[in-house]
Design an enzyme around this catalytic site. Structure first.
Site, short mmCIF file in Angstrom:
data_model
loop_
_atom_site.label_atom_id
_atom_site.label_comp_id
_atom_site.label_asym_id
_atom_site.label_seq_id
_atom_site.Cartn_x
_atom_site.Cartn_y
_atom_site.Cartn_z
N ALA A 102 27.16 14.43 24.15
CA ALA A 102 27.87 13.22 23.69
C ALA A 102 27.39 11.99 24.47
CB ALA A 102 29.37 13.40 23.85
N HIS A 103 27.10 12.18 25.77
CA HIS A 103 26.56 11.07 26.55
C HIS A 103 25.19 10.64 26.00
CE1 HIS A 103 29.65 11.73 29.63
NE2 HIS A 103 29.29 10.57 30.13
N ARG A 104 24.36 11.62 25.70
CA ARG A 104 23.02 11.31 25.17
C ARG A 104 23.14 10.51 23.87
NH1 ARG A 104 19.05 16.42 25.33
NH2 ARG A 104 17.83 14.94 24.13
#
Lengths: 293, 199
Positions: B37-39
């Site tokens: 999700a960060h990516r």
């Protein structure tokens, strides 16, 4: 009814027991650590851990959201029939457990990054077989999260480094892991055998209860020494400082090649989840470390 | 070591009063995100796209929960923290763009994230690893889920919480970092242990 017909239900119960209830020896060790911890933050972390264990038991929910990737250790008597159907029955139990307990689906294809959704996949769960004399079928599940798995290590030491080298390697591994494998952790250490035997034995050593030192007194002494020095590091509960970093050290070994000296370390988080059952003939099932069913 | 009950949205002034080792409970909205999700969030920032969830003055939780779907409604069964170090490489850019006020995780984060927290006004709170039954009990409602194509653990879960904690402040807005302090002490102790073993 044949033993294999009971495998799916027994495996489901084992997974359920393991993810909700910690074995008594682990709970006892955590309670003792709480009583003895002198760091204020460390003691508080242990209190939260104990509260969480009690709440999970009361509400019958997984005590940790990382319900891991399951590993099954199978000790099958040579007289047990339909051995070839056992893995299939366990896969069914895994899928049912994922849906009904539920578990977090954790099996991800390393190339496509796609999650299979039911905790099964290539070599997942994995199986370790031992064929033993007799007609009993013993199943053990180990549920181990990713946090502690990430810090397992193998060192190919030089034989001249000896026991001192082993101690240094274990201390380095524990310090490098620091807060991340959810301390207080349990260490499985294996020496000799080559890379694959050492790592396999190190993980299998985590199955031994914390109140059972090695039956060989000289190895039990080394376990105690490593236990003491690793607890002197001050990493503490959840890596926030304190005197409880390690709950126990279990060592196993294999003979080594004269030129090699492998040392493998497997870390288990405080949520050391395992459960064992024995399926006898005539449908008799005995749950060996939980008395819940 | 004082106690703070934070209600989202949390202002910068409020967060700057909080000190290392203080205890925090959070009421309001927390949003989960881990590696994938960060990516994806970072790629949204770079393309100038708006995220499908709001983190401004709210809390980010490094967590992949156990969830169950009853009819059409999601329920969180277990939700403890995951290892935060894996997200260290994303967090500076993430904080800058999302204006997150609190990050909840376990195991601590590094210097770059510590600097970014001072710059953008955020703190890092450690939740006890494995305390997933306690975590789930404080979650009152699943407001939504985004990016479910990433799989259940990696999806973004938008959660309504009441008195989520206890959390220990391990990075404050004044560049103090509890885990880095402990790591330094551990390194010194390790050198002593090794010297003693050498005899």
């Amino acid at each position: 009814m044949e033993q294999v017909d009971l495998v799916e239900n027994v495996a489901f119960n084992l997974i359920n027991q393991a993810v909700v209830y910690l074995p008594e020896d682990v709970k006892k060790a955590l309670k003792r650590a709480y009583d003895e911890e002198t760091s204020k933050i460390g003691k508080r972390q242990l209190k939260i851990i104990l509260d969480n264990i009690a709440l999970a038991e009361k509400e019958k929910v997984p005590l940790c959201q990382d319900t891991g990737i399951a590993k099954f250790y199978i000790r099958a008597g040579a007289q047990v029939k339909k051995l070839d159907e056992i893995e299939r029955e366990i896969l069914r139990a895994m899928q049912r457990a994922t849906r009904d307990i539920p578990l977090r689906p954790n099996a991800v294809n390393p190339f496509t990054q796609k999650n299979s959704g039911d905790n099964t996949g290539r070599f997942t769960p994995s199986f370790d077989w031992e064929i033993v004399p007799g007609d009993n079928l013993e199943l053990t599940v180990m549920i181990k999260g990713g946090g502690s798995e990430n810090f397992g290590a193998i060192g190919m030491l030089s034989p001249s480094q000896g026991i001192l080298g082993i101690k240094k390697f274990v201390i380095d591994t524990v310090v490098k892991a620091g807060a991340q494998p959810c301390p207080p952790t349990i260490l499985g250490v294996a020496i000799g055998g080559g890379t694959e035997i050492a790592t396999k034995l190190a993980k299998k050593a985590l199955l031994r209860p914390l109140d059972k030192p090695n039956s060989d007194p000289s190895i039990a002494k080394l376990e105690k020494e490593i236990f003491e020095v690793t607890n002197m590091t001050g990493i503490g509960p959840m890596g926030m400082g304190g005197k409880t970093t390690i709950l126990g050290v279990h060592i196993d070994y294999a003979h080594r090649h004269p030129a090699t000296f492998p040392v493998a370390v497997a870390l288990n988080c405080w949520a050391a989840r395992r459960a064992t059952a024995k399926i006898g003939t005539e449908g008799k099932v005995e749950y060996l470390n939980h008395n819940l069913f | 070591m004082s106690l703070h009950i934070l209600k989202t949205p949390i202002s910068r002034e409020e967060i700057q009063k909080i000190k290392l080792k203080d205890t925090v409970y959070i009421t309001g909205t927390i949003v989960t995100a881990r590696d994938q999700a960060h990516r994806r969030a970072l790629s949204y920032f770079r393309e100038g796209k708006e995220l499908p969830f709001k983190l401004e003055e709210r809390a980010l939780f490094h967590c992949g929960p156990v969830v169950k779907k009853n009819d059409a409604k999601w329920q969180v069964i277990a939700a403890g923290p995951t290892t935060s170090k894996r997200m260290d490489i994303f967090e500076e850019e993430f904080l800058k763009n999302s204006k997150t006020r609190v990050i909840i995780g376990k195991g601590g984060m590094g210097r770059k994230t510590t600097e970014a927290m001072a710059k953008y006004g955020a703190i890092y709170c450690a939740f006890t690893g494995g305390a997933a039954a306690l975590g789930a009990k404080a979650i009152k409602d699943v407001k939504g889920v985004k990016w479910l194509d990433l799989g259940i653990p990696e999806a973004v879960w938008i959660l309504e919480v009441k008195d989520f904690g206890p959390l220990i402040v391990a990075i404050d807005t004044h560049k103090n970092n509890l885990f880095i302090d402990i790591e330094k002490e551990v390194e010194m102790k390790k050198q002593k242990i090794l010297a003693k073993l050498q005899g």
